[in-house]
Design an enzyme around this catalytic site. Structure first.
Site, PDB file in Angstrom:
ATOM      1  N   PRO A 257       0.777  -1.335   0.040  1.00 28.83           N
ATOM      2  CG  PRO A 257       0.089  -0.886   2.210  1.00 28.83           C
ATOM      3  CD  PRO A 257       0.772  -1.904   1.262  1.00 28.83           C
ATOM      4  N   GLY A 258       2.268   1.013  -0.046  1.00 27.98           N
ATOM      5  CA  GLY A 258       2.980   2.190  -0.405  1.00 27.98           C
ATOM      6  C   GLY A 258       3.761   2.916   0.790  1.00 27.98           C
ATOM      7  CG  ASP A 277      -0.685  -3.445  -6.474  1.00 28.27           C
ATOM      8  OD1 ASP A 277       0.359  -3.817  -5.406  1.00 28.27           O
ATOM      9  OD2 ASP A 277      -1.653  -3.854  -6.685  1.00 28.27           O
ATOM     10  CG  ASP A 324       7.915  -5.583   0.268  1.00 30.58           C
ATOM     11  OD1 ASP A 324       8.654  -6.207   0.994  1.00 30.58           O
ATOM     12  OD2 ASP A 324       6.778  -5.370   0.528  1.00 30.58           O
ATOM     13  CB  CYS A 377       6.167  -9.783   5.803  1.00 34.23           C
ATOM     14  SG  CYS A 377       4.879 -10.153   4.583  1.00 34.23           S
TER      15      CYS A 377
END
Length: 437
Positions: A257-258, A277, A324, A377
């Site tokens: 989401p930035g 995205d 990411d 993550c």
């Protein structure tokens, strides 16, 4: 079905659990949706949150206890079984709620089904009448740890293989500690002032982070004015690894989401970030965050699959790239406990294929001497170290860049790897490669 006429904390919690376990909803999204429409006090909303996350987090443990009382759960309506799980969670783990009150409330909710109230009453009173079964009696180690820490056996096995018995158990135990609230400060000169205003402490990991045990930063004036943004401490470590000087053209291949996009943009002067995205609503999130933080002019959003970067951009388009990558999210279990029930060991292989496809595509657009930071993550090597090792094996014109950090316990073979028990953060991985020729 749960009646809409009932609107107690426990009935709302039960409704959320139905959304999660019957319809596959994400716990955080389902919870937020119900809390917005429920006519509850703030105290009851906190209780609903505790009940939902607690029951989801302890699901396997609660099921094991209930299996000693219920011979065939498949004969029960699913909402009845979830009501028993919800009630047992309160009895075992919430000391401030008397057991008789839990049973009474459960029986009242159970009256929605014919004869269900008597069944629920009988099961809960039977559990209260004697000591709970002893998990220590489970002979197989992986099964015992699975029940004790409510983690699928495949996850227990994976963590033991990668981290050894002692650390694997420490990781699993740590996931029951509630997630801290953390923010990134956009102007480090105001960090002390903001820390005092929020009654927060500086992050041990991030020089621009503030943390506290709990808090709602999004409703503050400082958040609205762009002085802080919500971002986990581990995520805040990504942008600094790119050593941005200000003039660079940067690609953020999986940007929504930035949080990391806007962090990188804060270092730019004349440079720009192209943020990609797949979905319009996620690109809108990036744009909203950029506007609030005052970095809109430095960010260009574009709808594009990250595996198609090489087809959309010319060679040597970017000085630096951030990937990411999409991952299993194992490092997020503390605040998204349903993740552990929605994954399988086989997912790591399919995810690695996607992660390598993205790296293979974006690497064709970075300039000679340019760097690619890769982050996830998750704390599983198959998605982290193995991905970069395989990338380097198939791309001899790239080399690993060894990363460092003042917290030396998160540095491993030139990578940054933070497991959840170390600093009670998300689990996270960061690695970097450089194009040699």
């Amino acid at each position: 079905m749960v009646s809409k006429k009932e609107n107690t904390a426990r009935s709302v919690a039960l409704k959320v659990l139905q959304e999660v376990f019957e319809k596959g909803a994400y716990s955080n999204i389902a919870l937020n949706k119900e809390l917005q429409i429920a006519d509850l006090s703030e105290t009851d909303k906190h209780l609903v949150t505790e009940l939902v996350y607690g029951t989801v987090a302890r699901k396997i443990t609660l099921e094991w206890y209930l299996a000693h009382e219920i011979k065939d759960r498949d004969k029960l309506d699913s909402w009845v079984y979830l009501l028993l799980m919800l009630s047992l969670y309160q009895i075992i783990y919430l000391d401030k709620i008397p057991a008789h009150a839990v049973v009474h409330e459960a029986v009242q909710i159970a009256k929605r089904g014919r004869g269900t109230d008597k069944f629920v009453n009988a099961v809960l009173r039977s559990l209260l009448a004697k000591p709970l079964p002893d998990i220590a009696t489970i002979k197989r180690k992986n099964k015992r740890l699975s029940v004790q820490y409510s983690a699928p056996v495949w996850l227990v096995k994976t963590l033991i293989e990668e981290y050894g018995d002692e650390r694997a158990e420490a990781i699993l135990q740590s996931l029951f500690t509630r997630n801290k609230a953390s923010v990134r400060v956009t102007d480090v000169q105001q960090k002390d002032k903001l820390a005092e205003a929020f009654q927060a402490e500086p992050s041990h990991l991030s020089s621009v982070g503030l943390v506290k045990s709990s808090g709602y930063f999004a409703g503050t004036t400082a958040f609205q004015e762009g002085l802080v943004t919500i971002q986990d401490e581990t995520s805040q470590l990504v942008a600094p690894t790119l050593k941005i000087e200000g003039w660079e053209e940067i690609l953020d291949a999986c940007a929504a989401p930035g949080g990391k996009t806007t962090h990188m943009a804060s270092y730019l002067t004349s440079g720009h970030i192209t943020a990609l995205d797949l979905y319009d609503h996620k690109l809108a999130l990036i744009e909203d965050n950029a506007k609030r933080l005052g970095v809109s002019q430095k960010i260009i959003t574009r709808k594009l699959d990250a595996t198609q970067v090489a087809e959309a951009f010319a060679p040597d388009s970017f000085d630096k790239i951030l990937v990411d990558a999409p991952c299993s999210g194992i490092g997020l279990i503390r605040r998204k406990p349903d993740i552990k029930y929605n994954k399988e060991a086989g997912d790591f292989t399919s995810l690695q294929h996607v992660q390598l496809s993205i790296l293979d595509s974006v690497c064709q657009t970075v300039k000679k001497g340019g760097i690619i930071t890769y982050s996830t993550c998750t704390i599983v090597a198959k998605e982290n170290q193995e991905v970069l090792q395989r990338f380097l094996e198939s791309h001899p014109n790239f080399e690993q860049v060894e990363l460092t950090h003042e917290c030396t316990d998160i540095v491993h073979d030139g990578y940054l790897l933070i497991t959840p028990e170390q600093y009670m953060t998300d689990g996270f991985f960061i690695g970097q490669v450089r194009r040699k020729s």
